[in-house]
Design a protein around this motif. Structure first.
Motif, PDB file in Angstrom:
ATOM      1  N   ASN A 105       0.830  -1.193   0.000  1.00  0.00           N
ATOM      2  CA  ASN A 105       0.000   0.000   0.000  1.00  0.00           C
ATOM      3  C   ASN A 105       0.875   1.257   0.000  1.00  0.00           C
ATOM      4  N   PRO A 106       1.679   1.457  -1.063  1.00  0.00           N
ATOM      5  CA  PRO A 106       2.640   2.563  -1.064  1.00  0.00           C
ATOM      6  C   PRO A 106       1.974   3.928  -1.112  1.00  0.00           C
ATOM      7  N   MET A 107       2.682   4.914  -0.585  1.00  0.00           N
ATOM      8  CA  MET A 107       2.182   6.282  -0.638  1.00  0.00           C
ATOM      9  C   MET A 107       2.623   6.975  -1.921  1.00  0.00           C
ATOM     10  N   TYR A 126      -3.962  -0.213  -9.969  1.00  0.00           N
ATOM     11  CA  TYR A 126      -3.960  -0.257  -8.510  1.00  0.00           C
ATOM     12  C   TYR A 126      -4.765   0.901  -7.930  1.00  0.00           C
ATOM     13  N   ARG A 127      -4.392   2.145  -8.311  1.00  0.00           N
ATOM     14  CA  ARG A 127      -5.067   3.331  -7.793  1.00  0.00           C
ATOM     15  C   ARG A 127      -4.765   4.518  -8.703  1.00  0.00           C
ATOM     16  N   GLY A 161      -5.888   7.547 -17.065  1.00  0.00           N
ATOM     17  CA  GLY A 161      -6.681   8.262 -16.066  1.00  0.00           C
ATOM     18  C   GLY A 161      -5.945   8.534 -14.764  1.00  0.00           C
ATOM     19  N   LEU A 162      -4.632   8.646 -14.838  1.00  0.00           N
ATOM     20  CA  LEU A 162      -3.850   8.950 -13.639  1.00  0.00           C
ATOM     21  C   LEU A 162      -3.969  10.435 -13.317  1.00  0.00           C
ATOM     22  N   THR A 163      -4.041  10.757 -12.039  1.00  0.00           N
ATOM     23  CA  THR A 163      -4.263  12.141 -11.643  1.00  0.00           C
ATOM     24  C   THR A 163      -3.085  12.787 -10.925  1.00  0.00           C
ATOM     25  N   SER A 164      -2.036  12.019 -10.619  1.00  0.00           N
ATOM     26  CA  SER A 164      -0.948  12.573  -9.804  1.00  0.00           C
ATOM     27  C   SER A 164       0.423  12.190 -10.338  1.00  0.00           C
TER      28      SER A 164
END
Length: 154
Positions: A66-68, A91-92, A119-122
Motif C-alpha cells: 500500500n505505497p504512498m 492499482y489506484r 486516467g492517472l491524476t498525480s
C-alpha cells in the motif's frame, strides 16, 4: 527547522481524530546511482523503501505494501515508466508517481499522453534525477495525501 515524523497509531494529537501510519515509497529503477541518491532522502524522512525491477514484482508490492508514492525511471530495460504507470492505474488512479525522464521532451510528452489514457491524476515528471528539495516536497505531498506524514518542529 522542521522534520517529518511517523507516529504510531496510538499517538494522539490534541484536537485531532486522525491517525498516521507508515507506508512505503516504491522505487522502480535499475540505475544503482539513482537508487543510491533517493535512498538517503527516504531514510531521512523515516520512510520505508521498496525497490523493484520487474512488472510481476511491482503488482505484488503495490497490493502488499500500500505505497504512498512511486518513483520510476522512464527508460528502464526490464520495466519502463509507462508500464509502471499502467500498473499503478490498475492499482489506484490517484497514486502519486514521480517519473524520471532525464529532460527528454519526447518522453515527457509521452508521459502526459499515457497519464491521460490511463486516467492517472498525480503524475509528476522531472528533467533529471531529483535533488533533495523537490524530492522532499513530492514525498511530503504524497504523505499528506496518504495521511501518513505530519510536519513537526524539531
Amino acid at each position: 527547522m522542521i522534520a517529518s515524523r511517523i507516529f504510531s497509531l496510538d499517538h494522539a494529537f490534541p484536537g485531532t481524530t486522525s491517525t498516521t501510519h507508515q507506508r512505503a515509497v516504491v522505487i522502480v529503477c535499475e540505475d544503482p546511482d539513482t537508487i543510491e541518491q533517493l535512498t538517503p532522502i527516504c531514510e531521512f524522512l523515516d520512510l520505508k523503501i521498496e525497490v523493484v525491477a520487474g512488472g510481476a514484482e511491482l503488482d505484488h508490492v503495490l497490493r502488499e505494501c500500500n505505497p504512498m508514492a512511486v518513483v520510476a525511471g522512464v527508460d528502464n530495460e526490464v520495466q519502463d515508466g509507462f508500464q509502471t504507470m499502467k500498473q499503478a492505474a490498475r492499482y489506484r488512479h490517484d497514486l502519486p508517481i514521480l517519473l524520471l525522464t532525464a529532460g527528454d521532451p519526447v518522453l515527457m510528452g509521452a508521459a502526459d499522453a499515457v497519464q491521460s489514457v490511463w486516467g492517472l491524476t498525480s503524475v509528476t515528471c522531472t528533467e533529471a534525477r531529483p535533488i533533495a528539495g523537490p524530492m522532499i516536497a513530492f514525498l511530503f505531498d504524497a504523505g499528506r495525501r496518504a495521511g501518513c506524514m505530519r510536519l513537526i518542529a524539531v
